[in-house]
Scaffold this motif. Structure first.
Motif, PDB file in Angstrom:
ATOM      1  N   PHE A  74      -2.547   3.989  -2.780  1.00  0.00           N
ATOM      2  CA  PHE A  74      -2.404   3.310  -4.063  1.00  0.00           C
ATOM      3  C   PHE A  74      -1.948   1.878  -3.822  1.00  0.00           C
ATOM      4  O   PHE A  74      -1.267   1.588  -2.846  1.00  0.00           O
ATOM      5  CB  PHE A  74      -1.329   3.987  -4.929  1.00  0.00           C
ATOM      6  N   VAL A  75      -2.265   0.998  -4.753  1.00  0.00           N
ATOM      7  CA  VAL A  75      -1.666  -0.326  -4.790  1.00  0.00           C
ATOM      8  C   VAL A  75      -0.345  -0.161  -5.529  1.00  0.00           C
ATOM      9  O   VAL A  75      -0.290   0.458  -6.591  1.00  0.00           O
ATOM     10  CB  VAL A  75      -2.554  -1.330  -5.560  1.00  0.00           C
ATOM     11  N   GLY A 101       5.473   1.465 -13.912  1.00  0.00           N
ATOM     12  CA  GLY A 101       4.213   0.721 -13.901  1.00  0.00           C
ATOM     13  C   GLY A 101       3.953  -0.006 -12.595  1.00  0.00           C
ATOM     14  O   GLY A 101       3.116  -0.908 -12.545  1.00  0.00           O
ATOM     15  N   GLU A 102       4.662   0.362 -11.530  1.00  0.00           N
ATOM     16  CA  GLU A 102       4.454  -0.289 -10.238  1.00  0.00           C
ATOM     17  C   GLU A 102       3.187   0.181  -9.542  1.00  0.00           C
ATOM     18  O   GLU A 102       2.581  -0.557  -8.781  1.00  0.00           O
ATOM     19  CB  GLU A 102       5.652  -0.035  -9.308  1.00  0.00           C
ATOM     20  N   ILE A 103       2.812   1.424  -9.755  1.00  0.00           N
ATOM     21  CA  ILE A 103       1.639   1.991  -9.081  1.00  0.00           C
ATOM     22  C   ILE A 103       0.420   1.788  -9.962  1.00  0.00           C
ATOM     23  O   ILE A 103       0.418   2.128 -11.144  1.00  0.00           O
ATOM     24  CB  ILE A 103       1.841   3.484  -8.770  1.00  0.00           C
ATOM     25  N   ARG A 104      -0.621   1.246  -9.367  1.00  0.00           N
ATOM     26  CA  ARG A 104      -1.879   1.015 -10.078  1.00  0.00           C
ATOM     27  C   ARG A 104      -2.799   2.213  -9.840  1.00  0.00           C
ATOM     28  O   ARG A 104      -3.310   2.400  -8.758  1.00  0.00           O
ATOM     29  CB  ARG A 104      -2.551  -0.270  -9.585  1.00  0.00           C
ATOM     30  N   TYR A 109       0.886  -1.161   0.000  1.00  0.00           N
ATOM     31  CA  TYR A 109       0.000   0.000   0.000  1.00  0.00           C
ATOM     32  C   TYR A 109       0.921   1.206   0.000  1.00  0.00           C
ATOM     33  O   TYR A 109       1.744   1.366   0.900  1.00  0.00           O
ATOM     34  CB  TYR A 109      -0.869   0.043   1.258  1.00  0.00           C
ATOM     35  N   ARG A 110       0.816   2.046  -1.010  1.00  0.00           N
ATOM     36  CA  ARG A 110       1.582   3.289  -1.010  1.00  0.00           C
ATOM     37  C   ARG A 110       0.653   4.351  -0.428  1.00  0.00           C
ATOM     38  O   ARG A 110      -0.297   4.788  -1.072  1.00  0.00           O
ATOM     39  CB  ARG A 110       2.036   3.685  -2.401  1.00  0.00           C
ATOM     40  N   HIS A 133      -7.872  -1.727  -2.515  1.00  0.00           N
ATOM     41  CA  HIS A 133      -8.685  -2.469  -1.561  1.00  0.00           C
ATOM     42  C   HIS A 133      -7.792  -2.827  -0.387  1.00  0.00           C
ATOM     43  O   HIS A 133      -6.846  -3.599  -0.552  1.00  0.00           O
ATOM     44  CB  HIS A 133      -9.248  -3.743  -2.192  1.00  0.00           C
ATOM     45  N   ILE A 134      -8.065  -2.265   0.759  1.00  0.00           N
ATOM     46  CA  ILE A 134      -7.254  -2.526   1.947  1.00  0.00           C
ATOM     47  C   ILE A 134      -7.877  -3.702   2.684  1.00  0.00           C
ATOM     48  O   ILE A 134      -9.014  -3.614   3.147  1.00  0.00           O
ATOM     49  CB  ILE A 134      -7.187  -1.288   2.860  1.00  0.00           C
ATOM     50  N   ILE A 135      -7.139  -4.801   2.752  1.00  0.00           N
ATOM     51  CA  ILE A 135      -7.708  -5.973   3.405  1.00  0.00           C
ATOM     52  C   ILE A 135      -7.708  -5.768   4.920  1.00  0.00           C
ATOM     53  O   ILE A 135      -6.901  -5.023   5.475  1.00  0.00           O
ATOM     54  CB  ILE A 135      -7.000  -7.275   2.974  1.00  0.00           C
TER      55      ILE A 135
END
Length: 99
Positions: free
Chosen positions: A53-54, A69-72, A29-30, A78-80
């Motif tokens: 961010f993911v 391309g690491e950050i979506r 999680y960024r 979605h934080i589990i």
């Protein structure tokens, strides 16, 4: 047309996720803290914000991670449940820093 960047990161925390990899890269999680510019909804204003961010991979530099391309950016983070406390603590810590 306004040329203000959408995101300007002032600080961040990379929080490892309890679950998930993509092509052998760990999911993080960024937790981003900085400014966001709502070009369409609020074109005259820039707002302080915390955004999660993911991120797959641990590149520290925001723009470099985006280029790699690491950050979506195209889908929500979605934080589990088991990671919620860590993410919330990171948000609180970043918000309390003096930027």
């Amino acid at each position: 047309m306004n040329k203000e960047p959408l995101y300007q990161e002032w600080g961040h925390k990379l929080i490892p996720s309890s679950y998930g990899e993509l092509n052998g890269k760990k999911r993080y999680y960024r937790v981003f803290y900085g400014t966001v510019h709502w070009h369409t909804a609020d074109p005259e204003n820039i707002h302080k914000a915390c955004t999660v961010f993911v991120q797959y991979g641990a590149t520290e530099d925001f723009e470099q991670a985006r280029r790699k391309g690491e950050i979506r950016e195209n889908y929500p983070c979605h934080i589990i449940e088991q990671d919620m406390d860590s993410v919330m603590a990171a948000m609180k810590e970043l918000r309390e820093r003096r930027y």
